[in-house]
Design a protein around this motif. Structure first.
Motif, mmCIF file in Angstrom:
data_model
loop_
_atom_site.group_PDB
_atom_site.id
_atom_site.type_symbol
_atom_site.label_atom_id
_atom_site.label_comp_id
_atom_site.label_asym_id
_atom_site.label_seq_id
_atom_site.Cartn_x
_atom_site.Cartn_y
_atom_site.Cartn_z
ATOM 1 N N ALA A 26 0.874 -1.167 0.000
ATOM 2 C CA ALA A 26 0.000 0.000 0.000
ATOM 3 C C ALA A 26 0.916 1.223 0.000
ATOM 4 O O ALA A 26 1.889 1.268 0.744
ATOM 5 N N LEU A 153 -4.720 -6.903 -1.240
ATOM 6 C CA LEU A 153 -5.047 -6.722 0.174
ATOM 7 C C LEU A 153 -4.843 -8.009 0.965
ATOM 8 O O LEU A 153 -4.317 -7.985 2.090
ATOM 9 N N THR A 175 -5.573 -1.791 9.673
ATOM 10 C CA THR A 175 -5.960 -0.753 8.712
ATOM 11 C C THR A 175 -4.822 0.229 8.467
ATOM 12 O O THR A 175 -4.658 0.741 7.355
ATOM 13 N N TYR A 179 -3.739 -0.542 4.246
ATOM 14 C CA TYR A 179 -4.501 0.360 3.388
ATOM 15 C C TYR A 179 -3.756 1.676 3.235
ATOM 16 O O TYR A 179 -3.129 2.154 4.183
ATOM 17 N N PHE A 183 -7.960 5.085 1.146
ATOM 18 C CA PHE A 183 -8.919 3.987 1.185
ATOM 19 C C PHE A 183 -10.011 4.288 2.202
ATOM 20 O O PHE A 183 -9.731 4.649 3.344
ATOM 21 N N CYS A 185 -12.223 2.892 4.587
ATOM 22 C CA CYS A 185 -12.332 1.632 5.311
ATOM 23 C C CYS A 185 -13.554 1.648 6.224
ATOM 24 O O CYS A 185 -13.569 2.365 7.227
#
Length: 218
Positions: A26, A153, A175, A179, A183, A185
């Motif tokens: 990411a 992911l 998270t 990410y 993103f 979430c």
């Protein structure tokens, strides 16, 4: 795994981001010193690629600020300045590695992989835990020797859990590390992702610790 690229050259930034994304990371990006300083200080990254010749605030000053504030994220200095004096200044300011432009993209990725492994206490590019094998060089996961087809992911979460073997990982930490900042979430996206991994890796592979998070149960 999540990385930050702080680079003012838009084309180099784009190429680095594309290569790191393809390698399974990411990626967040900053084009100036102020944005880079802020992101590195307020977001959680597994590694940072930092250019020295930045507008607003130069890379060395940013790095010195991070280290002074206790931020220990591994940092790879990326710059056109290739003299030994610049390398020494960067390393003494707290850099973990150094690559001069022009560079080979594969070398940058390999060095980032090595920095992250070192920070997690993992020596090899191949990590085996029970029936699972993580190959960070190929960005692949194997179960009993057979490749497991994964989305980016799913790969990032599996890699993070395997790198943090034995640790209970909270939803917040997940998270923050798999990410990017753009993103959106929602509340149950982590549970959905964990359930998908259990179907692919085995129902008992990931254990839920109620009120705490998840741990690789191998």
């Amino acid at each position: 795994m999540r990385v930050l690229i702080v680079e003012d050259d838009a084309e180099i930034q784009r190429l680095l981001a594309a290569a790191m994304s393809t390698a399974g990371y990411a990626v967040d990006r900053a084009g100036g010193g102020e944005d880079g300083l802020h992101l590195g200080a307020t977001e959680s990254y597994d590694a940072i690629i930092l250019d020295l010749g930045l507008p607003q605030i130069d890379g060395l000053s940013i790095l010195e600020r991070w280290r002074k504030d206790g931020i220990t994220t591994p940092v790879l200095i990326l710059t056109a300045r290739d003299s030994w004096t610049e390398k020494v200044r960067g390393l003494r300011a707290g850099a973990d590695d150094y690559v001069a432009k022009p560079f080979q993209m594969e070398e940058v990725i390999a060095r980032i992989e090595a920095l992250i492994r070192r920070a997690k206490g993992v020596a090899s590019a191949v990590v085996s835990i029970g029936p699972l094998t993580l190959d960070t060089a190929q960005s692949m996961v194997f179960r009993d020797g057979h490749p497991v087809t994964m989305t980016p992911l799913e790969y990032r979460l599996t890699a993070y859990l395997m790198m943090r073997r034995g640790a209970v990982i909270s939803k917040t930490e997940i998270t923050e590390h798999i990410y990017d900042q753009n993103f959106d979430c929602d509340s149950n996206v982590v549970e959905v992702l964990i359930n998908r991994l259990r179907k692919k890796l085995g129902a008992d592979t990931i254990e839920t610790r109620r009120g705490q998070g998840y741990v690789l149960a191998l």
